[in-house]
Enzyme design. Structure first.
Site, PDB file in Angstrom:
ATOM      1  N   ASP A   1       0.891  -1.072   0.174  1.00 12.43           N
ATOM      2  CA  ASP A   1       0.073   0.032  -0.141  1.00 12.43           C
ATOM      3  C   ASP A   1       0.869   1.452   0.024  1.00 12.43           C
ATOM      4  O   ASP A   1       2.079   1.311   0.574  1.00 12.43           O
ATOM      5  CB  ASP A   1      -0.934  -0.072   1.312  1.00 12.43           C
ATOM      6  CG  ASP A   1      -1.849   1.170   1.356  1.00 12.43           C
ATOM      7  OD1 ASP A   1      -2.680   1.445   0.684  1.00 12.43           O
ATOM      8  OD2 ASP A   1      -1.557   2.145   2.187  1.00 12.43           O
TER       9      ASP A   1
ATOM     10  N   GLU B   1       1.012  -0.465  -5.304  1.00 14.00           N
ATOM     11  CA  GLU B   1      -0.259   0.537  -5.270  1.00 14.00           C
ATOM     12  C   GLU B   1       0.489   1.835  -5.633  1.00 14.00           C
ATOM     13  O   GLU B   1       0.843   2.608  -4.993  1.00 14.00           O
ATOM     14  CB  GLU B   1      -0.959   0.641  -4.206  1.00 14.00           C
ATOM     15  CG  GLU B   1      -2.300   1.519  -4.366  1.00 14.00           C
ATOM     16  CD  GLU B   1      -2.496   2.250  -3.093  1.00 14.00           C
ATOM     17  OE1 GLU B   1      -3.781   2.786  -3.228  1.00 14.00           O
ATOM     18  OE2 GLU B   1      -1.690   2.466  -2.281  1.00 14.00           O
TER      19      GLU B   1
END
Length: 639
Positions: free
Chosen positions: A310, A365
């Site tokens: 993330d 991401e």
């Protein structure tokens, strides 16, 4: 970049006995029990004047068990077994690390390496519980072989129930995993597993990096869940948050040793302006040990098959992507604004994972489009297997929000779905959890809005809004699936157009769980139209499983006709034809082909009755290509 990576790796080899030993530190740091029953404790607290261990085992005497100061800010303690041979710190007992700060203050902290933390209902902060059961869960099933076509079901354990409560690992194991399997997804990506004190953070404000969230159950419950997924042939990925950490100090990493640095940069550099969280110092040796060991623990103890990293954009740049746009110009990716230490950490992480567990998958991401992020480390790349195609959901939102149906631009849709770096794999998705959160809208809600409350029953008239919404929901998903990348992702519930939004209990909604759930029961009611979308999603995935277009070379787009609103392309031996015209159907529509004298049949039709369509096509029809030039190709067929 490769030179920086190589030098870091060489230093680890020379000073730590190799990457294998360095990343195995989760077995020695924190509180670990020896075979003979003794307890070995180790912490890194460079700013501490003294360190002690206290808890139930010593009546919470803060000074009876002092650590010995070692070099480089490390502290060690060995507690021998009792006279009866039993461990001095029993399983399930509460513990604290006591830090005497440089100003003399005593700080009661949870070890950064704690494996299990819980919060009593009458308390605000979490407690550290020593987790060492007499018999841990033993995995029975091997991990699935590395997948060629990745169909990801993005999931959150806590909301995976129609009931207004925090759902459990057990619920996910026995109620949700069979559903994922039936829908044709072969991979589940789990969010909010790393312990986070604030439930409404969606798991992105991590407080205990080595602890599986106790709000869903025990560590053994999670291990069983992963094991059962493996028995179904489902790959399990962890949404790992190494881009930042919660600012909590009582039950988090912040100010662990009494200073504002330790694991993080000191001063303003160590705080993310928008997330109000702490930022790791990726140049620090012990931070590298902590983060690399964290990845390895999740793989080896819990049997996760890889990670979705993330906030990679925030890691890659000193500006963290705040107030910055990316046009694709190379000057945006190379220069002093790039955090080379963070990028080097990501290269080390991917190298370690591929070296020790080559079957594992890693996903980045990143919204910036950093070149070579998904190329091997040996090429100077970031080492990731996939990156998220984050421009695609934004494009669908922009089209639905701003344009009339007759103004949809076919060329712009195709450009967005095919605009990706050569030989870097992308994960396509029409929407993820981001679009489901309160303040945003899912595609279904944008398309059908308030009518979802009144007209989703088959007993009510099929209104133009519901009809349009159901058809476009299917078409958007299929074209994204088939044209947008080398993998596909869907957030749980969105496959059937889950109504409303996602909102966790908080003061702003009176701590309500009403929107923190997934109403899977809507697909089981045959009087509701949600089952049409659910069935289409399943058959779309099953068709990909059969033909493997995600693992095939990129599609050849043969047509993007603006006035007809038609997009046609070929991939994996299949012909995909989409008619986005709001009111015009076509008879004997000519499609170009490379193959002469070839027979085609319909495999998937979004207009079929079982998908809520109008059944305008005869599926028994056979279509033959002929030697008739069309769209600069020698052959064509009529459909």
């Amino acid at each position: 970049r490769y030179s920086l990576f190589y030098n870091r790796l060489k230093n680890i080899e020379e000073n730590e006995g190799g990457l294998d030993k360095f990343s195995k530190s989760y077995k020695t740091f924190g509180v670990n029990q020896f075979v003979d029953g003794g307890i070995y404790c180790k912490e890194w607290a460079p700013g501490a004047e003294a360190v002690f261990l206290t808890g139930d085992f010593n009546g919470w005497n803060p000074f009876s068990h002092p650590y010995k100061k070692m070099e480089y800010g490390k502290w060690e303690l060995f507690i021998p077994p009792g006279q009866d041979g039993y461990p001095p710190v029993p399983h399930g007992s509460k513990l604290k690390v006591v830090i005497r700060a440089q100003n003399g203050e005593l700080l009661y902290r949870i070890s950064p390496w704690a494996r299990y933390v819980v919060r009593d209902e009458d308390k605000v902060n979490y407690d550290w519980v020593h987790w060492n059961p007499p018999q841990s869960y033993i995995h029975k099933h091997p991990s699935p072989k590395r997948l060629k076509s990745l169909r990801i079901y993005e999931s959150h354990v806590g909301i995976a129930s129609p009931e207004g409560k925090v759902a459990s690992y057990k619920n996910f194991t026995y109620n949700v995993l069979p559903r994922i399997k039936d829908l044709g997804y072969n991979c589940v990506q789990l969010m909010a597993i790393m312990e986070h004190a604030y439930y409404a953070s969606f798991g992105y404000q991590v407080t205990s990096f080595f602890a599986a969230s106790s709000r869903y159950g025990t560590p053994d419950d999670l291990k069983e869940m992963i094991d059962v997924a493996h028995s179904m042939g489902i790959t399990v990925l962890l949404d790992v948050v190494h881009s930042h950490a919660s600012k909590n100090s009582e039950d988090g990493l912040n100010k662990f040793d009494g200073t504002d640095s330790c694991f993080f940069h000191s001063g303003p550099k160590g705080t993310h302006q928008l997330w109000d969280s702490r930022l790791f110092d990726y140049a620090n040796w012990e931070v590298l040990r902590f983060l690399l060991s964290n990845l390895r623990m999740w793989i080896e103890d819990y049997r996760f098959d890889g990670f979705r990293f993330d906030g990679v954009t925030s890691m890659l740049y000193h500006h963290h992507g705040i107030g910055t746009g990316f046009s694709g110009d190379y000057s945006e990716y190379f220069g002093l604004h790039v955090d080379e230490d963070a990028l080097c950490y990501l290269m080390l992480a991917n190298h370690m994972i591929k070296f020790l567990h080559p079957e594992c998958i890693t996903i980045a991401e990143d919204v910036s489009g950093m070149p070579a992020l998904c190329r091997p480390v040996a090429e100077g790349g970031g080492g990731f297997d996939y990156r998220l195609a984050m421009a695609i959901p934004d494009k669908w939102i922009q089209i639905i929000k701003e344009l009339k149906d007759e103004d949809w631009n076919m060329g712009n849709i195709v450009y967005t779905l095919t605009n990706r770096r050569y030989e870097e794999k992308y994960i396509a998705y029409a929407e993820s959890h981001d679009q489901a959160l309160v303040g945003d809208k899912t595609l279904a809600f944008r398309l059908m809005d308030a009518e979802m409350y009144t007209n989703m029953s088959v007993l009510s008239p099929l209104t133009p809004v519901i009809d349009r919404g159901i058809q476009l929901h299917k078409m958007i998903r299929l074209i994204t699936h088939a044209l947008g990348g080398e993998s596909y992702l869907n957030f749980m519930g969105n496959e059937f157009g889950h109504p409303e939004w996602l909102d966790f209990p908080r003061k702003g909604n009176n701590e309500s769980y009403h929107y923190a759930r997934r109403q899977f029961n809507l697909t089981e009611d045959h009087l509701l139209r949600y089952r049409f979308l659910n069935t289409f999603d399943r058959d779309m995935n099953k068709l990909e499983e059969r033909f493997g277009w995600l693992a095939s070379p990129p599609a050849f787009v043969s047509e993007k006709h603006e006035s007809n609103k038609v997009i046609a392309f070929e991939r994996a031996g299949l012909v995909f034809i989409f008619n986005f015209h709001p009111y015009q159907s076509y008879v004997d529509y000519r499609h170009s082909s490379l193959i002469i004298i070839f027979k085609y049949k319909i495999l998937l039709d979004s207009d079929a009755a079982e998908y809520g369509g109008h059944q305008r096509l005869d599926h028994s029809t056979e279509y033959f290509s002929e030697e008739y030039p069309h769209n600069y190709r020698p052959n064509s067929l009529m459909v």
